[in-house]
Design an enzyme around this catalytic site. Structure first.
Site, PDB file in Angstrom:
ATOM      1  N   GLN A 193       0.723  -1.238  -0.099  1.00 59.60           N
ATOM      2  CA  GLN A 193      -0.023  -0.167   0.124  1.00 59.60           C
ATOM      3  C   GLN A 193       0.889   1.321   0.081  1.00 59.60           C
ATOM      4  O   GLN A 193       0.603   1.992  -0.552  1.00 59.60           O
ATOM      5  CB  GLN A 193      -1.003  -0.109   1.324  1.00 59.60           C
ATOM      6  CG  GLN A 193      -2.230   0.810   0.909  1.00 59.60           C
ATOM      7  CD  GLN A 193      -3.002   0.550  -0.114  1.00 59.60           C
ATOM      8  OE1 GLN A 193      -3.346   1.223  -0.746  1.00 59.60           O
ATOM      9  NE2 GLN A 193      -3.331  -0.923  -0.140  1.00 59.60           N
ATOM     10  N   HIS A 206       2.438   3.071  -3.295  1.00 59.23           N
ATOM     11  CA  HIS A 206       1.681   4.022  -4.281  1.00 59.23           C
ATOM     12  C   HIS A 206       2.161   5.143  -4.260  1.00 59.23           C
ATOM     13  O   HIS A 206       2.400   5.802  -5.441  1.00 59.23           O
ATOM     14  CB  HIS A 206       0.171   3.946  -3.594  1.00 59.23           C
ATOM     15  CG  HIS A 206      -0.663   2.652  -4.427  1.00 59.23           C
ATOM     16  ND1 HIS A 206      -0.855   2.589  -5.505  1.00 59.23           N
ATOM     17  CD2 HIS A 206      -1.193   1.803  -3.530  1.00 59.23           C
ATOM     18  CE1 HIS A 206      -1.592   1.554  -5.644  1.00 59.23           C
ATOM     19  NE2 HIS A 206      -1.803   0.968  -4.481  1.00 59.23           N
ATOM     20  N   GLU A 243     -10.288   1.733   3.458  1.00 62.09           N
ATOM     21  CA  GLU A 243     -10.602   1.653   2.070  1.00 62.09           C
ATOM     22  C   GLU A 243     -10.476   0.117   1.909  1.00 62.09           C
ATOM     23  O   GLU A 243     -11.303  -0.533   1.424  1.00 62.09           O
ATOM     24  CB  GLU A 243      -9.369   2.536   1.166  1.00 62.09           C
ATOM     25  CG  GLU A 243      -9.661   2.073  -0.200  1.00 62.09           C
ATOM     26  CD  GLU A 243      -8.807   2.634  -1.106  1.00 62.09           C
ATOM     27  OE1 GLU A 243      -8.944   2.346  -2.237  1.00 62.09           O
ATOM     28  OE2 GLU A 243      -7.729   2.983  -0.583  1.00 62.09           O
ATOM     29  N   HIS A 244      -9.311  -0.481   2.434  1.00 63.48           N
ATOM     30  CA  HIS A 244      -8.926  -1.837   2.253  1.00 63.48           C
ATOM     31  C   HIS A 244      -8.767  -2.535   3.557  1.00 63.48           C
ATOM     32  O   HIS A 244      -8.064  -1.825   4.361  1.00 63.48           O
ATOM     33  CB  HIS A 244      -7.682  -2.127   1.567  1.00 63.48           C
ATOM     34  CG  HIS A 244      -7.698  -1.748   0.044  1.00 63.48           C
ATOM     35  ND1 HIS A 244      -6.948  -0.591   0.112  1.00 63.48           N
ATOM     36  CD2 HIS A 244      -8.268  -1.955  -0.871  1.00 63.48           C
ATOM     37  CE1 HIS A 244      -7.073  -0.260  -1.344  1.00 63.48           C
ATOM     38  NE2 HIS A 244      -7.830  -1.123  -2.126  1.00 63.48           N
ATOM     39  N   ASP A 246      -6.540  -5.619  -6.080  1.00 66.38           N
ATOM     40  CA  ASP A 246      -6.101  -4.384  -6.948  1.00 66.38           C
ATOM     41  C   ASP A 246      -6.115  -4.814  -8.480  1.00 66.38           C
ATOM     42  O   ASP A 246      -6.490  -3.962  -9.349  1.00 66.38           O
ATOM     43  CB  ASP A 246      -4.681  -3.886  -6.672  1.00 66.38           C
ATOM     44  CG  ASP A 246      -4.723  -2.957  -5.619  1.00 66.38           C
ATOM     45  OD1 ASP A 246      -5.695  -2.320  -5.215  1.00 66.38           O
ATOM     46  OD2 ASP A 246      -3.565  -2.747  -5.175  1.00 66.38           O
ATOM     47  N   HIS A 258     -52.961  20.220  -4.457  1.00 68.09           N
ATOM     48  CA  HIS A 258     -52.868  18.783  -4.072  1.00 68.09           C
ATOM     49  C   HIS A 258     -53.744  18.211  -3.715  1.00 68.09           C
ATOM     50  O   HIS A 258     -54.255  16.975  -4.315  1.00 68.09           O
ATOM     51  CB  HIS A 258     -51.568  18.575  -3.073  1.00 68.09           C
ATOM     52  CG  HIS A 258     -50.081  18.962  -3.713  1.00 68.09           C
ATOM     53  ND1 HIS A 258     -49.674  19.983  -4.067  1.00 68.09           N
ATOM     54  CD2 HIS A 258     -49.105  18.107  -3.804  1.00 68.09           C
ATOM     55  CE1 HIS A 258     -48.264  19.933  -4.529  1.00 68.09           C
ATOM     56  NE2 HIS A 258     -48.186  18.621  -4.081  1.00 68.09           N
TER      57      HIS A 258
END
Length: 436
Positions: free
Chosen positions: A262, A265, A330-331, A364, A423
């Site tokens: 991770q 990145h 996220e993960h 991924d 209405h």
């Protein structure tokens, strides 16, 4: 000096330190937002001419018209045909698994009849046109093409327009091959906020879309935020993140490599590991020290772990799960021999990787579920990108004369309460029998 931050939930300042670790800050956001607003205004006002100016300024590409920035279909398919056997096999294997998963997400129409004979239901239709932003520049991400284009194609989107920056006129053949394989209809070598603006408002050459999906840098994120409402967007993606929750049964070297995967990145990526065993955290830290220098992207990993990484000691499993839910990563890797027993404790995570043999890296590329996931704690209320993001739902109400009369009284009363006389009258007219 430690390569990664160490925290413990029984420390008095734990919440303060964890909040600081999770805080991404917004020091540059105002300057970026102002610059992006200017770019969007220029593209809206000047269309293709603005795109040419920004492409020349930011990507160093000179051309006479935006049509020259569209990649011909022959080049897309040529890139696919030119791939070596193993690369093409990997691309096709990944695409097929993503497609198989996406096909199970597709929603269909449904209806039911109530006690009065009224037919109520839902109609599901695909979006007409979608824009897919694919990051470019320092790295190529064919996986991002597959993850965004394939579910749109499965949903039945009418036309898929892909944009990808090509600094200096260079674009990855793998990205183009992925576009051909996934089924993108048109591809433009455009990037940045100007590409998002073009997709949102359209120009003489780039058609306007109904929704924009795909990750990008801070300028792309700001542009997506600013055009939302004119078009739909998937999310505002932040730097990638992973959290590992374990009882210490995961091999420390495996754990270190999952954190590296991770962190490599970029410097803002976040890698966290939570465990109640301090001795295990020591072993993971030693594995990080032992293997970091051998990584090709060691400098990026080192910066990421120092700024955003953390080894967190929890009191016990329940406390560890509570920390994970606080992070809403996220993960999430549940690194246990029996992860199914732990899963009920987890409420907030974008994608959950179960057991010792399901690293986030599989997700991924080719596991099947989408890798476009909620970041920065938004897994508390957001979901992964899927086929549903490329479909829209319409409610269907079909009242019979008899069934409609059953709704008159309540509708009249509610309209009276809200002070809406027309209405009430509109409803009352349906109570007098068949239309003459």
């Amino acid at each position: 000096m430690s390569l990664i931050n160490r925290l413990a939930s029984d420390q008095a300042d734990f919440e303060q330190r964890l909040s600081a670790l999770l805080d991404r800050g917004d020091e540059q956001s105002r300057d970026i937002d102002a610059r992006v607003a200017e770019i969007i205004a220029q593209v809206r006002a000047r269309g293709d001419a603005a795109l040419l100016d920004y492409t020349r300024e930011l990507d160093q590409i000179r051309c006479g018209e935006v049509a020259e920035l569209e990649v011909p279909a022959t080049r897309l398919h040529g890139a696919l045909e030119a791939l070596d056997g193993e690369a093409r096999q990997a691309l096709e294997f990944s695409a097929q698994r993503i497609r198989e998963y996406a096909e199970r997400q597709r929603e269909g129409d449904w209806h039911y009849e109530d006690d009065y004979g009224n037919r109520l239901g839902q109609r599901v239709t695909p979006l007409d046109r979608v824009g897919v932003y694919v990051p470019g520049g320092r790295a190529a991400y064919p996986s991002s093409v597959l993850m965004n284009v394939v579910p749109a194609r499965v949903a039945g989107v009418g036309e898929i327009i892909m944009v990808v920056p090509a600094p200096g006129g260079v674009v990855s053949d793998m990205v183009l091959a992925a576009a051909a394989l996934a089924g993108a209809d048109r591809v433009f070598t455009l990037g940045g906020a100007q590409a998002v603006a073009a997709l949102a408002y359209g120009t003489d050459t780039v058609p306007p879309v109904d929704k924009i999906v795909g990750p990008g840098n801070a300028y792309v994120a700001s542009a997506k935020r600013q055009v939302f409402g004119q078009v739909g967007i998937d999310s505002i993606a932040g730097p990638s993140e992973v959290a590992v929750l374990t009882d210490g049964s995961l091999d420390p070297e495996w754990a270190a490599m999952d954190l590296f995967a991770q962190a490599e990145h970029d410097e803002m990526a976040q890698s966290l590991l939570v465990c109640s065993d301090p001795d295990y955290l020591d072993r993971v830290e030693k594995a990080i020290e032992a293997h970091l220098d051998g990584q090709p992207r060691a400098d990026i990993i080192r910066a990421s772990l120092a700024e955003r990484g953390g080894l967190i000691q929890s009191r016990d499993l329940a406390d560890g799960a509570a920390i994970i839910n606080r992070i809403a990563p996220e993960h999430l890797e549940l690194a246990f021999a029996d992860p199914e027993a732990v899963l009920p404790l987890i409420r907030h995570a974008g994608a959950i990787f179960m057991g010792h043999h399901s690293p986030e890296a599989f997700g991924d590329y080719c596991a099947g579920p989408n890798h476009v996931l909620p970041t920065a704690g938004t897994a508390r209320f957001s979901s992964p990108l899927g086929v549903q993001d490329f479909q829209k739902r319409s409610s269907v109400i079909h009242c019979s004369a008899h069934g409609g009369r059953a709704l008159v009284s309540a509708s009249e009363k509610m309209a009276e309460i809200e002070g809406l006389a027309a209405h009430a009258r509109s409803a009352a007219l349906r109570g007098g029998g068949e239309q003459g």
